[in-house]
Each structure stands twice: as C-alpha cells, then as structure tokens.
Design a protein around this motif. Structure first.
Motif, mmCIF file in Angstrom:
data_model
loop_
_atom_site.group_PDB
_atom_site.id
_atom_site.type_symbol
_atom_site.label_atom_id
_atom_site.label_comp_id
_atom_site.label_asym_id
_atom_site.label_seq_id
_atom_site.Cartn_x
_atom_site.Cartn_y
_atom_site.Cartn_z
ATOM 1 N N VAL A 191 0.933 -1.244 0.068
ATOM 2 C CA VAL A 191 0.275 0.040 0.087
ATOM 3 C C VAL A 191 0.909 1.426 0.531
ATOM 4 C CG1 VAL A 191 -1.763 -0.973 0.927
ATOM 5 C CG2 VAL A 191 -0.363 0.244 2.726
ATOM 6 N N ASP A 192 0.523 2.161 -0.859
ATOM 7 C CA ASP A 192 1.032 2.991 -0.906
ATOM 8 C C ASP A 192 0.338 4.951 0.114
ATOM 9 O OD1 ASP A 192 2.093 6.067 -0.625
ATOM 10 O OD2 ASP A 192 1.844 5.862 -3.593
ATOM 11 N N PRO A 193 0.859 4.713 1.052
ATOM 12 C CA PRO A 193 -0.181 5.661 2.340
ATOM 13 C C PRO A 193 -0.351 7.253 1.419
ATOM 14 C CG PRO A 193 2.204 4.593 3.276
ATOM 15 C CD PRO A 193 1.484 4.652 1.787
ATOM 16 N N ASN A 194 0.134 7.707 0.532
ATOM 17 C CA ASN A 194 -0.118 9.032 -0.167
ATOM 18 C C ASN A 194 -0.940 8.219 -1.161
ATOM 19 O OD1 ASN A 194 1.696 10.742 1.474
ATOM 20 N ND2 ASN A 194 3.325 9.275 0.949
ATOM 21 N N SER A 195 -1.250 7.739 -1.599
ATOM 22 C CA SER A 195 -2.240 7.609 -2.608
ATOM 23 C C SER A 195 -3.776 7.790 -2.201
ATOM 24 C CB SER A 195 -2.083 6.723 -3.731
ATOM 25 O OG SER A 195 -0.635 6.419 -3.709
ATOM 26 N N ALA A 196 -4.866 7.497 -3.283
ATOM 27 C CA ALA A 196 -6.102 7.621 -2.676
ATOM 28 C C ALA A 196 -6.717 5.478 -2.352
ATOM 29 C CB ALA A 196 -6.983 7.988 -4.339
ATOM 30 N N VAL A 197 -7.622 5.486 -2.174
ATOM 31 C CA VAL A 197 -7.787 4.078 -1.638
ATOM 32 C C VAL A 197 -9.511 3.767 -1.847
ATOM 33 C CG1 VAL A 197 -6.383 3.592 -0.047
ATOM 34 C CG2 VAL A 197 -8.284 4.791 0.191
ATOM 35 N N HIS A 198 -9.948 2.784 -2.202
ATOM 36 C CA HIS A 198 -11.475 2.646 -2.640
ATOM 37 C C HIS A 198 -11.887 2.900 -1.311
ATOM 38 C CE1 HIS A 198 -10.815 0.121 -6.356
ATOM 39 N NE2 HIS A 198 -9.845 -0.542 -5.932
ATOM 40 N N PRO A 199 -13.702 3.548 -1.466
ATOM 41 C CA PRO A 199 -14.369 3.575 -0.678
ATOM 42 C C PRO A 199 -15.274 2.662 -0.378
ATOM 43 C CG PRO A 199 -14.809 4.406 -2.471
ATOM 44 C CD PRO A 199 -14.218 4.268 -2.655
ATOM 45 N N THR A 200 -14.425 1.568 0.450
ATOM 46 C CA THR A 200 -15.424 0.036 0.247
ATOM 47 C C THR A 200 -16.342 0.570 0.767
ATOM 48 O OG1 THR A 200 -13.770 -0.476 1.739
ATOM 49 C CG2 THR A 200 -13.109 -1.380 0.017
ATOM 50 N N PHE A 201 -16.391 1.443 2.226
ATOM 51 C CA PHE A 201 -17.255 2.007 2.934
ATOM 52 C C PHE A 201 -18.760 1.987 2.482
ATOM 53 C CE2 PHE A 201 -16.431 6.093 2.682
ATOM 54 C CZ PHE A 201 -18.087 6.180 2.005
ATOM 55 N N LEU A 202 -18.370 3.003 0.994
ATOM 56 C CA LEU A 202 -19.707 3.012 0.001
ATOM 57 C C LEU A 202 -20.119 2.432 -0.252
ATOM 58 C CD1 LEU A 202 -21.208 5.206 -1.301
ATOM 59 C CD2 LEU A 202 -19.146 6.095 -2.676
ATOM 60 N N TYR A 203 -18.885 1.455 -0.906
ATOM 61 C CA TYR A 203 -20.154 0.210 -1.591
ATOM 62 C C TYR A 203 -20.859 -1.318 -1.210
ATOM 63 C CZ TYR A 203 -15.014 1.017 -4.245
ATOM 64 O OH TYR A 203 -14.287 1.782 -5.533
ATOM 65 N N GLU A 204 -20.455 -0.836 -0.030
ATOM 66 C CA GLU A 204 -21.203 -1.747 0.818
ATOM 67 C C GLU A 204 -22.689 -0.916 0.897
ATOM 68 O OE1 GLU A 204 -21.638 -4.784 5.095
ATOM 69 O OE2 GLU A 204 -19.861 -4.455 3.637
ATOM 70 N N SER A 205 -22.215 0.045 1.338
ATOM 71 C CA SER A 205 -23.446 0.945 1.536
ATOM 72 C C SER A 205 -24.814 0.646 0.732
ATOM 73 C CB SER A 205 -23.243 2.309 1.905
ATOM 74 O OG SER A 205 -24.531 3.284 2.348
ATOM 75 N N VAL A 206 -23.891 1.150 -0.500
ATOM 76 C CA VAL A 206 -24.855 1.039 -1.916
ATOM 77 C C VAL A 206 -25.755 0.338 -1.775
ATOM 78 C CG1 VAL A 206 -25.376 1.819 -3.939
ATOM 79 C CG2 VAL A 206 -23.875 3.569 -2.979
ATOM 80 N N TRP A 207 -24.973 -1.253 -1.913
ATOM 81 C CA TRP A 207 -25.370 -2.461 -2.409
ATOM 82 C C TRP A 207 -26.677 -3.432 -1.273
ATOM 83 C CZ3 TRP A 207 -24.761 -5.611 -6.203
ATOM 84 C CH2 TRP A 207 -25.124 -6.964 -5.846
ATOM 85 N N CYS A 208 -26.189 -2.390 -0.152
ATOM 86 C CA CYS A 208 -27.138 -3.271 0.916
ATOM 87 C C CYS A 208 -28.754 -1.867 0.987
ATOM 88 C CB CYS A 208 -26.577 -2.998 2.379
ATOM 89 S SG CYS A 208 -25.515 -3.652 2.879
ATOM 90 N N LEU A 209 -28.011 -0.940 0.396
ATOM 91 C CA LEU A 209 -29.490 -0.350 0.491
ATOM 92 C C LEU A 209 -30.302 -0.455 -0.871
ATOM 93 C CD1 LEU A 209 -28.072 3.443 0.816
ATOM 94 C CD2 LEU A 209 -29.682 1.608 2.757
ATOM 95 N N LEU A 210 -30.063 -1.256 -2.465
ATOM 96 C CA LEU A 210 -30.678 -1.429 -3.005
ATOM 97 C C LEU A 210 -30.991 -3.282 -2.566
ATOM 98 C CD1 LEU A 210 -28.011 -0.687 -5.948
ATOM 99 C CD2 LEU A 210 -29.762 0.384 -5.952
ATOM 100 N N SER A 211 -30.117 -3.893 -2.359
ATOM 101 C CA SER A 211 -30.441 -4.733 -1.253
ATOM 102 C C SER A 211 -31.981 -4.571 -0.778
ATOM 103 C CB SER A 211 -29.593 -5.503 -1.461
ATOM 104 O OG SER A 211 -28.533 -5.916 -1.905
ATOM 105 N N PHE A 212 -32.157 -3.469 0.082
ATOM 106 C CA PHE A 212 -33.233 -3.466 0.774
ATOM 107 C C PHE A 212 -33.631 -3.239 -0.357
ATOM 108 C CE2 PHE A 212 -36.240 -0.673 1.836
ATOM 109 C CZ PHE A 212 -36.214 -1.182 2.840
ATOM 110 N N LEU A 213 -33.970 -2.549 -1.631
ATOM 111 C CA LEU A 213 -35.687 -2.325 -2.104
ATOM 112 C C LEU A 213 -35.525 -3.794 -3.022
ATOM 113 C CD1 LEU A 213 -34.364 1.348 -3.531
ATOM 114 C CD2 LEU A 213 -35.752 1.030 -2.256
ATOM 115 N N VAL A 214 -34.621 -4.498 -3.509
ATOM 116 C CA VAL A 214 -35.212 -5.459 -4.014
ATOM 117 C C VAL A 214 -35.505 -6.432 -3.382
ATOM 118 C CG1 VAL A 214 -34.513 -7.969 -5.459
ATOM 119 C CG2 VAL A 214 -33.062 -5.039 -5.804
#
Length: 332
Positions: A191-214
């Motif tokens: 890992v490079d501490p000075n580089s951007a990262v994946h916002p995995t919290f966002l990925y899971e949040s969106v998936w959970c809310l879409l799954s709720f709708l379905v």
C-alpha cells in the motif's frame, strides 16, 4: 471542532473538512459514528415495527425480540472481533469490554442478534421465520446507513486505486496505512499511504440499500414462503461482502494465514443460503411446503385438491386460503 480531517475525492474534484465529533455534552464527545449507527438502528426498528403491525405480530413479543436481539447483537459483535484479535486482547483483558474504543464485527453482531432474537421469539411467542424475514430487511437498512459511520471515522476503506470514480484520501487514511503497512505487506498487500483508496464503506452501503429495495419488493409481491427473504439476504449480502472484503485493508484473518475471516464466511453463507432457497422453492413448486412455512397472508394461496393433497396456486383470496387451512387442520 476537534478531530477534524480533510477528505479528498479526486475523481469528483471535491475536498472538505470532515469532523468525527458532532458535539460535546458535559465534556463528553458525541461522535458522528454513534449518531449514524443510532439513526440506522432507529430506521430498522421502525421498519420492523411497521411490518410487525401489518402481520399482526404481538407488540410485547416484538419488544422482547428487540431487547434480546440488541443485547446479544452487541455482545456478539464484540466477541467476534476480540476472538480474531486474541493475541492483542490476551495481553489487554481490561480492554475487552471497551467497545467505545472501536472493534466490532458485523457478522458477530448478526450471529448474536439471531441468538437473541430466537430467545425473544420463544419468550414473546413470535413466529421466528416471519421475524427472520423482517429482520433481514432491518439489517440491510442498518448496514446501509451504518457504513457512513465508517466514513466519518475514515475507516473500513480499501486498497489503493487511481481509477475508481469515488476514490478518496485523507491524512487519517495516510496515517492508518502507514502504521499498518508492514502488517499488510506480510499478507501480500503493498500500500501507498499517500495514494487514494477504494471507499469500500460506500460500496457496501449502496449494495445494502439497493438489496433492501429489491427484497422489499419481493416481500410485497412474491414472498412464497416464510424465511425466503432471509435466505435471499444471505445470498445478496454474502456475495457483496465476499467481493468487497477482498479490497479492504482492515480485515480479520484466520491465525497467521492470508484467509480473511469474513470473506470465507461470506462464501459459506452464500452457498448455504442459496441451497436452502432452491430447496424450498422446489418444494413450493411441487406443492409440498411444510405448513409452518406458508405465509399467513400469502401472495400464494394453498388450495386443497380433490384427492386431499395440497397444491399451491397464485392468488390472494383470503376466503379460499382460510378454507384450505381449515381443511388442513381437520385432516391433521
């Protein structure tokens, strides 16, 4: 305001100050993490309460479920985390109850909540399968909203990326990666501490809310048997977590291996939940569902054939459904 970090979303051209503390009361810091988690929990309870009312489930019984489920859920979430970080906590036993310092795991919370809910259902005389279906949707609400608490804490992020649209970076992320770089390298992650990262919290949040709708739509339009929504929750959430967990830099591992606990558990959950769903869907198609799994207010009505066996046809005729149930009870 204290505990402020500056967050950059390079792909969106956004940057702003992000506080982790919302306000202070009598010298005690109230964190956004706790507020977000509480908000998600409250919405989940409201949704579950509304469903319980529509399904004519006892309010006192649901209260028992809520109390037992909450208590065991908190205990389970902490116990799960401590178990897989035992090398540290074995030397710091006094920190095990200190849940306010962080260190909980959603799968431990779910396991604990299920145990507590089972006890609550027994005490409050609530149908456990119905409870599982409502609870699955409540979990998706709580998880979808609760993940934003991780955003305020700048945690639960992924590995480096320079292509993801929502890639993010902050001094807090930098410090966390720098402190864990050696441990991550030992697991095969550079890992490079000075580089951007994946916002995995966002990925899971969106998936959970879409799954709720379905699943909410399925609950209203095509719930063929009790427990169906919970099984589909296992498939949907397990599949997402299995993928996203592989991106994260804060995973719990099995011993000194590179096997991520939540990734392995997610794969197992997907296989088991999908197998059960297929099994009971086949039984539904054949008209051999156990009586206890037929929804009380079904989208599908059980109609007794002339030979005394039951078949299932689509409809919402309560009179026909009631007559079929009376015949079934008489036959038994």
């Amino acid at each position: 305001m204290s505990d402020v970090t500056h967050v950059y979303f390079d792909g969106l051209g956004l940057d702003f100050d992000l506080p982790s503390v919302a306000f202070t009361v009598f010298g005690y810091d109230v964190h956004w993490y706790g507020i977000v988690i509480a908000f998600g929990f409250a919405l989940a309870v409201l949704y579950g309460g509304r469903g319980a009312y529509q399904w004519k489930m006892s309010l006192d019984g649901m209260t028992d479920v809520l109390i037992w489920g909450t208590i065991f859920g908190i205990i389970g979430a902490r116990a799960y985390y401590v178990a897989f970080e035992w090398d540290y906590y074995a030397q710091h036993l006094n920190e095990i109850p200190a849940i306010w310092n962080g260190g909980i795991a959603i799968y431990g919370g779910i396991i604990g909540a299920l145990i507590g809910a089972a006890i609550g259902c027994k005490v409050g005389k609530i149908d456990f399968l119905n409870l599982l279906d409502l609870g699955a949707l409540g979990l998706l609400i709580g998880q979808g909203i609760g993940r934003w608490g991780n955003f305020f804490n700048q945690e639960a992020f992924g590995t480096n990326t320079d292509t993801a649209l929502f890639r993010m970076w902050s001094p807090k992320i930098r410090d966390t990666l720098a402190a864990s770089a050696d441990a991550l390298a030992a697991k095969g992650m550079e890992v490079d501490p000075n580089s951007a990262v994946h916002p995995t919290f966002l990925y899971e949040s969106v998936w959970c809310l879409l799954s709720f709708l379905v699943l909410h739509i399925i609950l209203k339009k095509a719930r063929y048997f009790k427990g169906e929504i919970f099984m589909l929750y296992g498939v949907l959430y397990g599949a997402e977590r299995m993928i996203v967990e592989g991106m994260r830099t804060d995973s719990l591992y099995i011993g000194t291996s590179t096997i991520r606990v939540s990734q392995l558990l997610s794969a197992i959950i997907v296989v088991i939940a999908l197998s059960f769903f297929i099994y009971f869907m086949v039984r539904y198609k054949k008209g051999t569902l156990p009586a206890r799994m037929i929804p009380d207010k079904p989208n599908l009505v059980v109609i007794a054939d002339t030979d005394g066996y039951s078949s299932i046809t689509i409809g919402i005729d309560d009179d026909v459904y009631q007559k079929s149930k009376e015949k079934e009870n008489a036959d038994n």
